[in-house]
Write a protein that holds these residues in place. Structure first.
Motif, PDB file in Angstrom:
ATOM      1  N   LEU A  98     -18.237 -29.072  -8.030  1.00  0.00           N
ATOM      2  CA  LEU A  98     -18.813 -28.238  -6.917  1.00  0.00           C
ATOM      3  C   LEU A  98     -19.805 -29.136  -6.194  1.00  0.00           C
ATOM      4  O   LEU A  98     -20.321 -28.612  -5.284  1.00  0.00           O
ATOM      5  N   GLU A 126     -14.780 -23.695  -4.726  1.00  0.00           N
ATOM      6  CA  GLU A 126     -15.145 -23.221  -5.994  1.00  0.00           C
ATOM      7  C   GLU A 126     -14.621 -21.557  -5.748  1.00  0.00           C
ATOM      8  O   GLU A 126     -14.355 -21.146  -6.841  1.00  0.00           O
ATOM      9  N   VAL A 133     -21.345 -22.115 -13.369  1.00  0.00           N
ATOM     10  CA  VAL A 133     -19.926 -22.532 -13.686  1.00  0.00           C
ATOM     11  C   VAL A 133     -20.214 -22.431 -15.572  1.00  0.00           C
ATOM     12  O   VAL A 133     -19.529 -22.811 -16.212  1.00  0.00           O
ATOM     13  N   ILE A 176     -25.691 -24.286  -8.614  1.00  0.00           N
ATOM     14  CA  ILE A 176     -24.503 -24.316  -9.444  1.00  0.00           C
ATOM     15  C   ILE A 176     -24.499 -24.493 -11.131  1.00  0.00           C
ATOM     16  O   ILE A 176     -23.216 -24.159 -10.979  1.00  0.00           O
ATOM     17  N   SER A 204     -18.772 -30.904  -4.063  1.00  0.00           N
ATOM     18  CA  SER A 204     -17.521 -29.897  -3.473  1.00  0.00           C
ATOM     19  C   SER A 204     -18.337 -29.739  -1.691  1.00  0.00           C
ATOM     20  O   SER A 204     -19.446 -30.227  -1.238  1.00  0.00           O
TER      21      SER A 204
END
Length: 270
Positions: free
Chosen positions: A217, A174, A240, A236, A220
């Motif tokens: 993400l 990230e 983004v 998240i 991840s």
């Protein structure tokens, strides 16, 4: 015999973690701190609401033991930035409550520690996906004003001790992607990039073209860790929103980051 200098003579470089941040200060580089989940995102969102932000290493909050001690010491309200913070007290200020001119403290194990470490750099900003174009223009303006001859993006990385007893740095996707997003926008402005910055820019460009960043993400290691605490989805999704904000939190002499609205389409001098 002249000492070998491995740092490339370019406008924008990218590196990882605390040691790299300290070296950037020694070189007199300007620095952009990138800690995407969730320090940088929180700071940018607070700045977009007109607030001044004081990042602190989380250890300082832990040592104080009581958030009111921090608030009295720094003259700023503690911002709820983590479920752990909300367990400490139910009277913390929320992002949605912020108003222009508010002063808040944001504790962070990684981002807060980095900001403290680079406070003596010629110029310091906080970058994220949300303000990546604005930060790229801040970088170009910093170089054009000769404030520094180079800007180094510092991808914070994650500390393994968040999940295990280990303390080593874990470079994380990230932060690499968010630094790459800034580097990509800087390249579009005409700034020359180091190989490291160009590699991250290429990673971001490829990921943004081929994949859904939010899904990436979530999948991840950090996203999975956040999900285990039950707080990844909104965090998240907020992180983004590429180019959502035109504001750059920039370090002031009192160590608060103050919001600077950056005009778009700055022309990088050739």
């Amino acid at each position: 015999m002249t000492a070998f200098d491995p740092w490339p003579p370019v406008a924008l470089h990218a590196d990882w973690g605390l040691d790299a941040a300290c070296l950037a200060v020694e070189r007199r580089d300007a620095v952009v701190v990138v800690d995407a989940l969730s320090f940088s995102t929180t700071v940018v969102m607070a700045a977009a609401r007109g607030a001044d932000v004081l990042p602190l290493p989380r250890a300082i909050l832990d040592e104080a033991g009581d958030h009111t001690v921090i608030e009295r010491r720094f003259g700023a309200k503690l911002l709820a930035n983590d479920p752990v913070d909300r367990l400490l007290a139910d009277d913390l200020i929320e992002l949605s409550d912020l108003r222009p001119g508010d002063r808040v403290v944001v504790p962070s194990q990684n981002g807060g520690t980095l900001c403290a470490a680079v406070s003596q750099a010629p110029a310091v900003a906080v970058g994220s996906f949300r303000n990546r174009a604005a930060v790229a223009e801040w970088c170009a303006m910093t170089i054009a004003a000769a404030t520094a001859r180079r800007v180094t993006l510092i991808a914070a990385g994650s500390v393994w001790s968040q999940m295990t007893p280990l303390t080593a740095l874990r470079p994380c996707i990230e932060d690499g992607l968010a630094a790459g997003a800034i580097a990509s926008a800087a390249r579009a402005l005409g700034l020359d990039l180091s190989v490291e910055a160009a590699a991250l820019a290429t990673l971001f460009d490829s990921a943004a073209e081929r994949y859904d960043l939010e899904t990436w993400l979530h999948q991840s290691v950090t996203g999975r860790w956040l999900a285990s605490r039950g707080d990844s989805q909104a965090e998240i999704r907020d992180a983004v929103l590429v180019d959502h904000d035109d504001v750059v939190p920039a370090l002031a002499p009192d160590r608060f980051f103050r919001p600077h609205v950056i005009r778009r389409n700055f022309q990088c001098p050739t």
